[in-house]
Design a protein around this motif. Structure first.
Motif: not given
Length: 345
Positions: A3, A222, A262
């Motif tokens: 990712s 995600t 994130k």
């Protein structure tokens, strides 16, 4: 790490060898089984080798990360021995690779970018159940080098293992950890599918069916298997508690109380001193750049002014000397000399 776009060899090597303006980040860097003597040339050499295999359709790069418990800092000789033997143990002993030691988290770790394509046979090597083999070798190496003993054969799922790897070595909190920290207990209190969807919405999440199970997805796309977050969120256990799965109904736009982002993980060590040092380094770097920029601008202004004076001198010479060819050449030479001296100063 996929990712984070680190699966291609060139991108991976640039990532693991980049100091990122951090004096504490990068330790020794080593290239193995490569003829090139610069990192850029090593990347080119490996990419050329990978191009020779036209049949392999999967990823041709293997990213191995070797981590150590907090506070453990083996010598460079020990690190090199561990790197060499682990790579050989999973069949990559003859393969091209680049290794880099990182110190930017509380767990010192080695990133190893390995070319799966053999440099002479041009065949691809896919280690079978490499995690099991590596676990056995790690136990052996810990004993040989007197390192802290770690349980390598945990019952973690593959997804949970990848989430932990991302947190440990990329410094980014995984969606799994965020859900456990922020809203797992809320999710467990839901008594109907309507309540479940409401809890998910309040936290910027969505749960839906995927194949034979459930996935939880955040607003940024995600995804994680629900059973990876907690075993009681598996499809059989959730449907036993809430009944057959029901899709969420359209709801009015409502701002989530919180949402996954994130962000860097929370380190176990106090990073205040390191951050203060980083800020001071950035301040000094900015000041140095400003001085250099001012000096460059001053040199540019002096050159422009010297060129203007030279042009004025040439025009005056032509006008005063009445077109004498010899005089023109002489004055041009003098003007050029003056301009050169001005630039050098």
């Amino acid at each position: 790490m996929r990712s984070l776009k680190k699966s291609d060899f060139a991108g991976l090597v640039k990532y693991i060898t980049d100091e990122q303006s951090k004096t504490e980040r990068l330790g020794f860097v080593n290239a193995t089984n490569c003829e090139a003597d610069t990192m850029q040339a090593v990347i080119g050499e490996v990419l050329a080798t990978q191009q020779l295999n036209t049949r392999a359709e999967g990823d041709k790069t293997f990213h191995l990360i070797v981590g150590f418990p907090p506070g453990e800092n083996p010598s460079e000789d020990v690190l090199r021995d561990i790197e060499e033997r682990l790579c050989a143990g999973i069949g990559f002993g003859e393969h091209q690779r680049v290794s880099a030691v990182h110190h930017d988290t509380d767990h010192m770790h080695i990133h190893i970018a390995i070319n799966k394509i053999h440099p002479t046979r041009n065949t691809i090597h896919e280690p079978y159940q490499s995690y099991r083999k590596l676990a056995d070798m790690c136990e052996m190496l810990e004993e040989e080098h007197g390192l802290q003993r770690v349980n390598h054969k945990s019952a973690r799922t593959l997804s949970q293992g990848r989430a932990n790897d991302m947190e440990l070595h990329a410094g980014i909190e995984s969606l799994v950890s965020w859900i456990k920290r922020e809203c797992l207990e809320e999710i467990r209190t839901a008594k109907t599918w309507e309540e479940m969807h409401q809890v998910m919405s309040d936290n910027g999440l969505e749960i839906r069916q995927r194949a034979n199970g459930f996935v939880i997805e955040s607003e940024d796309g995600t995804q994680v298997k629900a059973s990876t977050v907690a075993r009681d969120l598996s499809k059989p256990k959730l449907e036993a508690r809430l009944g057959a799965f029901q899709e969420t109904e359209a709801q009015a736009e409502r701002k989530a109380k919180r949402r996954y982002d994130k962000r860097p993980t929370r380190f176990k060590v106090n990073t205040t001193e390191l951050y203060a040092r980083y800020q001071e380094e950035q301040k000094n770097l900015t000041a140095a750049r400003k001085v250099e920029w001012n000096n460059a601008r001053g040199r540019k202004d002096r050159r422009i002014e010297a060129a203007k004076r030279s042009n004025r001198l040439r025009r005056s010479a032509i006008k005063l000397m009445g077109g004498s060819r010899i005089s023109k050449k002489l004055l041009y030479a003098q003007a050029h000399k003056a301009l050169k001296e001005e630039i050098q100063s």
